[in-house]
Structures are given as structure tokens and as C-alpha cells.
Motif scaffolding. Sequence first.
Motif, PDB file in Angstrom:
ATOM      1  N   THR A 136       8.813  27.987  52.451  1.00 28.32           N
ATOM      2  CA  THR A 136       8.401  28.795  51.302  1.00 28.32           C
ATOM      3  C   THR A 136       7.092  28.290  50.721  1.00 28.32           C
ATOM      4  N   ASP A 165       4.875  26.385  52.424  1.00 27.48           N
ATOM      5  CA  ASP A 165       3.821  26.436  53.447  1.00 27.48           C
ATOM      6  C   ASP A 165       3.225  27.829  53.572  1.00 27.48           C
ATOM      7  N   ASN A 166       4.094  28.840  53.679  1.00 22.80           N
ATOM      8  CA  ASN A 166       3.626  30.214  53.870  1.00 22.80           C
ATOM      9  C   ASN A 166       4.707  31.165  53.375  1.00 22.80           C
ATOM     10  N   GLU A 167       4.574  31.580  52.122  1.00 21.17           N
ATOM     11  CA  GLU A 167       5.620  32.399  51.501  1.00 21.17           C
ATOM     12  C   GLU A 167       5.786  33.745  52.195  1.00 21.17           C
ATOM     13  N   MET A 210       5.202  34.548  55.338  1.00 24.75           N
ATOM     14  CA  MET A 210       5.879  34.366  56.614  1.00 24.75           C
ATOM     15  C   MET A 210       7.365  34.082  56.393  1.00 24.75           C
ATOM     16  N   ASN A 253       3.436  23.945  45.991  1.00 23.03           N
ATOM     17  CA  ASN A 253       2.011  24.149  45.695  1.00 23.03           C
ATOM     18  C   ASN A 253       1.733  24.728  44.313  1.00 23.03           C
ATOM     19  N   THR A 269      12.767  33.687  49.091  1.00 23.97           N
ATOM     20  CA  THR A 269      11.850  32.691  48.526  1.00 23.97           C
ATOM     21  C   THR A 269      12.043  32.513  47.021  1.00 23.97           C
TER      22      THR A 269
END
Length: 292
Positions: free
Chosen positions: A160, A162-164, A166, A27, A174
Motif C-alpha cells: 500500500t 509502495d504503490n497504492e 497497484m 509515506n 488500502t
Amino acid sequence: MLISVIGQGLLWGILGLGIFMTYRILNFPDMTTEGSFPLGGAVCVTAITHGISPILATILGILAGMVAGLVTGLLYTKGKIPVILAGILVMSGLNSVMLFVMQTPNLSLLNQPKLQDFFTKLNLPPYFDIVTLGLVSVGVIIGLLLLFFYTDYGQAYIATGDNEMMARSIGIDTDRLKVVGLTISNGVIALSGALIAQNDGYADVGKGVGVIVIGLASIIIGEVIFGELTFAERLVAVILGSIFYQFLILAIIKLGFDTTYLKIISSIVLAICLMIPQLKQKLNLKTGFEKE
């Protein structure tokens, strides 16, 4: 002409696959692309002119791109420099690196061996050597990417993006995965640069200007045309989007547009493609309200 465009689309599609790894999965847009792409071509062409085989020269181009991505990743994760700025710094520095490597702003491959010569010896129809080279290269890259992403390490890389937060909470490093992602993606991008330099017959330090737009166009066009897809299908869609984009550029040229302004035309095409999903959403909402 059509076969040539398909071949070009396949080679540029590899660029799209490299950008996909950072732009779609992590992203963020990696500006190193505009440096690692011509770097791959510069190192490859220079190696060939010094008597190194095209296969080994292409590998050297890939490794050079990976080093560029590694530097960006370290600046981003260890130096705490914003990723876009880190990419710009590396991209700017690579200009001098390419001049040092080639000792000239551009370098020709006239009368030098090229990777596609291996397929030319098969007595294929005109331009089918590039298509064959493109298909083999795309097949290998997609196969390797799928092998990577279906491992635990690859799944952690996807997590990583999608939702760092989490991902960190369950023990995923990460920062390391970002460095790995930037390294691999720029290696893939450099491969595209090396193959296109051999196809064009020369390397140039200015060849990377605007290539991120071409790569993003491949990704966006593929998504707009094919919609919801599995991960493997999305990788194939990037390649098909690249081919479609090349046909679009060919159509624009055939309509009589000055090729001097291809960059701005590419930007306009990408902007329109980016707006299509939003327009579809607004249209669906409007239709839904009218039904109510």
C-alpha cells in the motif's frame, strides 16, 4: 550519565518505530504523534495514581494511543480529510482529552510504583533498570512488528505504501490497511509516551510538542549512518539512531548550550541529516563528471 542516555535512547527509539510505520512505509507524516505520545503518558500515569499496576496502566496507555490513531484513520479514509489535517484535528482534540483524564495539566508519580521498579529489584547498577526496560520493550516491539510485516497482511500494508494504485488493482483494501497502520503506529508511540512518563516521574499535556522531530531524527540518523539495510536491520537502525541522537543532544548540552532552545537545535540537526543524502548524491555526481 552514558548509561542513562542509552536508556533514554531506547525509550525514545520506540517513538521512532511508531513513526517509521507511517512516515517510511505509508509515506506520510502523521501529526497525531504529538497527541498520542503524551496521551499514552497521561492515561498511564493517571491509572497508576488510581492504584492500577504499572503493567496494566501501560497497556491502557497503548490502547488510548490506538484509539487516537483509529480516529485519525477514519477521518482520513472515511471522512476524506487530508491525513496531515486529520492528524492535527485529533492532536488538538487530545489536549482536552488529557485534561479530562488527568484533571490537571500535569500529574506526578511521586511515591508511586513504576514499570522499571520490577528491574530495580534485581539490584542492577545505577540506571541499568531503564536500559533493561528499554531493551525488553524494544525487543518485544521489533519482534511483533516483524511478525506482522512478514504476514500476508503485513506485506499488503507495505505494498500500500509502495504503490497504492497497484495494491488496489490486485484487490487490497488500502483504506483499511491505512486505518490499521495508523492504529498500530499510534499504539507504539503511546507506549513510548507511557514509558518515558514513568521514567521522568510525571505526565504533562505539553509533553508532545516537537516529539515528531525527535522520532524523525531517529529514523533519518539511522538511515544516514547505516545506509542500505534489510527491513529488520532498518528497525534496529531506528533504535541506534535514537541513541546516537540522545548522545548528540548530551554533547550539545555539555558544550554549554541553553537547554531552553533544544527544540530548535533538534530541528537543525534533523534538517542537516535530511540534507546529507542529497549532498552525497551531488558530490558523487560531481566526482563522476570530473572523471569523465
